[in-house]
Design an enzyme around this catalytic site. Sequence first.
Site, short mmCIF file in Angstrom:
data_model
loop_
_atom_site.label_atom_id
_atom_site.label_comp_id
_atom_site.label_asym_id
_atom_site.label_seq_id
_atom_site.Cartn_x
_atom_site.Cartn_y
_atom_site.Cartn_z
N SER A 272 -12.06 -2.30 4.08
CA SER A 272 -12.43 -0.90 3.88
C SER A 272 -13.20 -0.70 2.58
CB SER A 272 -11.19 0.00 3.92
OG SER A 272 -10.22 -0.42 2.99
N HIS A 302 -6.12 -4.93 9.31
CA HIS A 302 -6.21 -4.21 8.03
C HIS A 302 -5.23 -3.03 8.03
CE1 HIS A 302 -7.65 -2.92 4.28
NE2 HIS A 302 -8.85 -2.44 4.59
N HIS A 348 -0.25 -12.69 2.46
CA HIS A 348 -1.38 -11.90 1.95
C HIS A 348 -2.52 -12.85 1.63
CE1 HIS A 348 -3.79 -9.29 -0.69
NE2 HIS A 348 -3.22 -8.30 -0.06
N ARG A 357 3.44 -3.43 -4.57
CA ARG A 357 3.46 -2.19 -3.80
C ARG A 357 4.68 -2.14 -2.88
NH1 ARG A 357 -2.26 -2.64 -0.98
NH2 ARG A 357 -1.32 -4.69 -0.59
N ASP A 403 2.65 -3.49 3.70
CA ASP A 403 2.87 -2.99 5.07
C ASP A 403 4.29 -3.23 5.57
OD1 ASP A 403 0.13 -2.15 5.49
OD2 ASP A 403 -0.37 -4.27 5.54
#
Length: 466
Positions: A272, A302, A348, A357, A403
Amino acid sequence: MSAAIFRSVAKQSRSSAWARSARFASTAAKQQTLKERLAELIPQELEQVKAVRAEHGKKSFGPVLVDQLYGGMRGLPALIWDGSVLDADEGIRFRGKTITECQELLPKAPGGSEPLPEGLFWLLVTGEIPTQEQVDALSKDWAARAAIPEFVEELLDRCPPTLHPMSQFSLAVTALNHDSTFAKAYSQGISKKEYWGPVFEDCMDLIAKLPNIAGRIYRNVYGQGKVPAIDATKDYSWNLANVLGFAEKSDFVELLRLYITIHSDHEGGNVSAHTGKLVGSALSDPFLAFGASLNGLAGPLHGLANQEVLLWLRKMQSKIGVDASDETVKEYVWSTLKGGQVVPGYGHAVLRKTDPRYSAQREFALKHLPEDPLFKLVGQVYNIVPGVLLEAGKAKNPWPNVDAHSGVLLTYYGLDQMNFYTVLFGVSRAFGVAAQLIWDRALGAPLERPKSYSTAHIKKMFDGKN
């Protein structure tokens, strides 16, 4: 009154007026807008870029491997991205600051403990921590820009509810190009040195209008009624929560503040971010550039990953029940791998440790929903999956990413429409993409045009060579 006394009173009056004026000027200086501060920083940054290129421009990062070309350019240093840098061991830093530091330093809402995304945007653009007054002013500015054109409302209202929310999101953002300040200025022959000004205005409009777009999509698709008006006295996250129908849940508003902050930027190489930068380099306006970003974010590799995590967790619960033993969970993880599937939310492309995160969301959950069964399962999986992945040899990084947690938090507060999750991700990612678009135009970044080769040409290049 004698002349002497009159002169003395007049002098005191002028002195008092001057003091009030000085205090006002001092206050005004503290209230410097983001655009005013940016205008001061641009000449300094231009000089720094000039100096770096003069000193280091001919230095090499190292050789490019053929495997990197075939491997999606993984790890290939090829972009300048000022807002954030991702370290494989440390995680993301926003303008040099960790997530924990941002949580500590950035201004917060009254009674809140999570950073306001307005402050994070200021940091991404300037590299500086804003004052509470500057953040409050930014909230008001975005609220004043929040209305979307009537024709965009009609476009969204005419979309069938079966059209994916991300498709609708991309459609609406692209349509905002109709009123682009930059596109109009460019058509009128604006100087290249002045590009950043109208791009800044477009980026501010873009971010400001996203809650109304997201809210309209959510209510149209999921039958939640009319979109309430933006409240100019509230911050960005509260207004986003309100248009979605969750503003009465103060903890959910706090979650959105954290969510937007940690999802805002993740350096420039992700799909993105890179898409926005690439399309922007063609001098497409920010609405067109970010519309393209959203189309990349919509991909299952994504922005859809958090939804896949939640589906996997729910499927696991349905198979093994709630409060299953560690051994039972471990067996289910192995069955996933042996079935030729990946464990979603783990691994990742860059990170080689637990994603900060993820950790920030885990801390939020421990504070606000420690007894939630799905959160407990997430924690159980966290303790089991890395060991299984290492044993199976499936991942260089067996640790959870962002995620692995976000969907569980949203579900807890009642936002369980998983197809909408990527829209929230998109609202967040606008902050990082917009900040970089502003700087790309301020620094005169050129059109991106990397060199490509065919497989046959690569073979020819290396035939007969060791």
